[in-house]
Design a protein around this motif. Structure first.
Motif, PDB file in Angstrom:
ATOM      1  N   VAL A  52      85.990  35.865  73.992  1.00  0.00           N
ATOM      2  CA  VAL A  52      85.627  35.125  72.780  1.00  0.00           C
ATOM      3  C   VAL A  52      84.582  35.897  71.981  1.00  0.00           C
ATOM      4  O   VAL A  52      84.689  36.037  70.755  1.00  0.00           O
ATOM      5  CB  VAL A  52      85.121  33.710  73.123  1.00  0.00           C
ATOM      6  N   PHE A  53      83.570  36.415  72.661  1.00  0.00           N
ATOM      7  CA  PHE A  53      82.553  37.203  71.969  1.00  0.00           C
ATOM      8  C   PHE A  53      83.150  38.481  71.380  1.00  0.00           C
ATOM      9  O   PHE A  53      82.793  38.898  70.271  1.00  0.00           O
ATOM     10  CB  PHE A  53      81.399  37.539  72.913  1.00  0.00           C
ATOM     11  N   ASP A  54      84.073  39.108  72.114  1.00  0.00           N
ATOM     12  CA  ASP A  54      84.717  40.323  71.621  1.00  0.00           C
ATOM     13  C   ASP A  54      85.531  40.031  70.363  1.00  0.00           C
ATOM     14  O   ASP A  54      85.472  40.791  69.382  1.00  0.00           O
ATOM     15  CB  ASP A  54      85.629  40.907  72.715  1.00  0.00           C
ATOM     16  N   GLN A  55      86.268  38.915  70.354  1.00  0.00           N
ATOM     17  CA  GLN A  55      87.049  38.553  69.181  1.00  0.00           C
ATOM     18  C   GLN A  55      86.144  38.179  68.004  1.00  0.00           C
ATOM     19  O   GLN A  55      86.464  38.477  66.846  1.00  0.00           O
ATOM     20  CB  GLN A  55      87.994  37.393  69.517  1.00  0.00           C
ATOM     21  N   SER A  56      85.027  37.531  68.286  1.00  0.00           N
ATOM     22  CA  SER A  56      84.063  37.216  67.238  1.00  0.00           C
ATOM     23  C   SER A  56      83.549  38.493  66.584  1.00  0.00           C
ATOM     24  O   SER A  56      83.493  38.610  65.350  1.00  0.00           O
ATOM     25  CB  SER A  56      82.903  36.408  67.815  1.00  0.00           C
ATOM     26  N   VAL A 152      96.035  41.493  61.141  1.00  0.00           N
ATOM     27  CA  VAL A 152      94.652  41.989  61.092  1.00  0.00           C
ATOM     28  C   VAL A 152      93.941  41.784  62.427  1.00  0.00           C
ATOM     29  O   VAL A 152      93.290  42.697  62.952  1.00  0.00           O
ATOM     30  CB  VAL A 152      93.878  41.286  59.958  1.00  0.00           C
ATOM     31  N   LEU A 153      94.065  40.571  62.993  1.00  0.00           N
ATOM     32  CA  LEU A 153      93.392  40.246  64.258  1.00  0.00           C
ATOM     33  C   LEU A 153      94.377  39.531  65.186  1.00  0.00           C
ATOM     34  O   LEU A 153      94.412  38.295  65.235  1.00  0.00           O
ATOM     35  CB  LEU A 153      92.168  39.364  64.004  1.00  0.00           C
ATOM     36  N   PRO A 154      95.175  40.299  65.928  1.00  0.00           N
ATOM     37  CA  PRO A 154      96.126  39.682  66.861  1.00  0.00           C
ATOM     38  C   PRO A 154      95.402  38.838  67.911  1.00  0.00           C
ATOM     39  O   PRO A 154      94.318  39.202  68.367  1.00  0.00           O
ATOM     40  CB  PRO A 154      96.806  40.900  67.512  1.00  0.00           C
ATOM     41  N   LYS A 155      95.958  37.680  68.238  1.00  0.00           N
ATOM     42  CA  LYS A 155      95.443  36.780  69.270  1.00  0.00           C
ATOM     43  C   LYS A 155      94.172  36.046  68.880  1.00  0.00           C
ATOM     44  O   LYS A 155      93.678  35.222  69.642  1.00  0.00           O
ATOM     45  CB  LYS A 155      95.196  37.533  70.591  1.00  0.00           C
ATOM     46  N   TRP A 156      93.623  36.334  67.702  1.00  0.00           N
ATOM     47  CA  TRP A 156      92.333  35.763  67.339  1.00  0.00           C
ATOM     48  C   TRP A 156      92.396  34.244  67.296  1.00  0.00           C
ATOM     49  O   TRP A 156      91.561  33.559  67.888  1.00  0.00           O
ATOM     50  CB  TRP A 156      91.882  36.318  65.993  1.00  0.00           C
TER      51      TRP A 156
END
Length: 357
Positions: A52-56, A152-156
């Motif tokens: 979650v932090f990585d995706q943020s 742009v952001l897969p799985k986000w």
């Protein structure tokens, strides 16, 4: 001005502890003292928290132009820019965050306004997902979220929706301990009109740090990562990285005020009570003033704000009133209460929504 920057000690509650009375005692002591405590062993894996932090971080690392296509809308969903303006006691920051931009302090005895600079953070807001064609989407605080594209952001979106669901599960577990601490039935907050259809908001936050903004927090000059405020609602779950920044003031009326740092807890949550629960408990439980003061390092945090259903009536709990301590507030619905609080402390989006292009 600060008179202390020591670290405070908070009670730590394990949701895996079979001794529920121990957890109730620890939580009750914390709620009477500061309204802040740690929650660990909550069932969300460290691996997923890291994801979650990585995706943020991936979102906030996007070019500014990409983030601006998701600028916060009238439903308070999407991207909120870094705020660098200085506020007067009557001004509203523009563009504003979904925080107390007026630096208003709410408590049982009323409001006060203080002049300060804007907050040096950017954010992204995700609420309860309600399709635009659903009648529920017409209610305050409900509606469709804004999502970065899969290209742009897969799985986000998948990650954030899962975290939203998991955090709500944790919040409901905490609410059961709160209920017992208030001498209520354990399922008091589980009822449909309470947390059956909650108003729950996930807020990703990024404090850019001195290298990008040229700013370091300076309370004496009114410069903060996030200015002093108390939260509106029931409870807040806060996950942070390892950069210290959160401070609490246990006695807002003290002169001078004493501020203490709250240490991050790896894999756990810092939990605090909101003004609504203070109101519900007739000011027995505490909603405490807090702020973010940073030394210039970049910082990421993830806040999850939980309020009950729109039509829930917030009135003094039967266990929190007596002849010597009568109710301090009249009954009010959750929706009406939150709408008034947001109206008091947030700017009209129309003045900058046209920049979303």
């Amino acid at each position: 001005m600060d008179s202390s920057t020591s670290r405070t000690s908070l009670n730590c509650i394990s949701l895996a502890d079979p001794d529920i009375q121990k957890s109730v005692a620890l939580l009750k002591q914390a709620c009477l003292d500061s309204g802040f405590f740690y929650v660990v062993d909550h069932g969300i894996s460290q691996e997923f928290m890291d994801e979650v932090f990585d995706q943020s971080k991936k979102f906030f690392d996007l070019p500014h132009s990409d983030k601006m296509t998701l600028l916060r809308d009238e439903k308070n969903r999407g991207y909120r820019l870094v705020a660098l303006q200085v506020l007067s006691s009557s001004a509203v920051l523009e563009p504003c965050s979904w925080d107390e931009n007026l630096d208003r302090l709410s408590c049982c005895c009323g409001w006060s306004n203080f002049k300060r600079a804007g907050d040096y953070k950017e954010g992204y807001y995700i609420g309860v997902e309600v399709p635009v064609d659903d009648p529920q989407a017409n209610r305050p605080f409900y509606g469709p979220n804004q999502w970065p594209s899969e290209e742009v952001l897969p799985k986000w979106r998948e990650v954030m929706e899962q975290y939203h669901s998991e955090a709500l599960r944790v919040a409901k577990s905490v609410s059961r301990i709160i209920a017992l601490a208030l001498n209520l039935d354990v399922d008091f907050f589980d009822r449909p009109e309470m947390l059956g259809e909650p108003i729950a908001t996930l807020r990703l936050l990024h404090y850019e740090g001195g290298q990008k903004t040229g700013q370091v927090s300076n309370p004496a000059k009114g410069v903060y990562g996030a200015g002093a405020h108390s939260d509106y609602g029931l409870i807040t779950l806060l996950a942070t990285d390892d950069v210290v920044g959160l401070q609490i003031c246990k006695d807002r009326n003290a002169q001078p005020q004493v501020w203490e740092y709250v240490a991050p807890v790896k894999g756990g949550f810092i939990v605090n009570l909101g003004d609504m629960l203070e109101r519900w408990s007739n000011c027995i439980f505490r909603s405490t003033l807090h702020r973010v003061v940073l030394d210039g390092r970049e910082r990421y945090s993830i806040a999850y704000f939980v309020e009950p259903s729109h039509d829930c009536v917030v009135e003094c709990l039967p266990t929190c009133k007596s002849e010597t301590n009568p109710p301090k507030f009249p009954p009010i619905t959750c929706s009406a209460y939150l709408s008034q609080r947001y109206k008091d402390t947030h700017a009209d989006l129309s003045s900058y929504s046209n920049n979303k292009a």
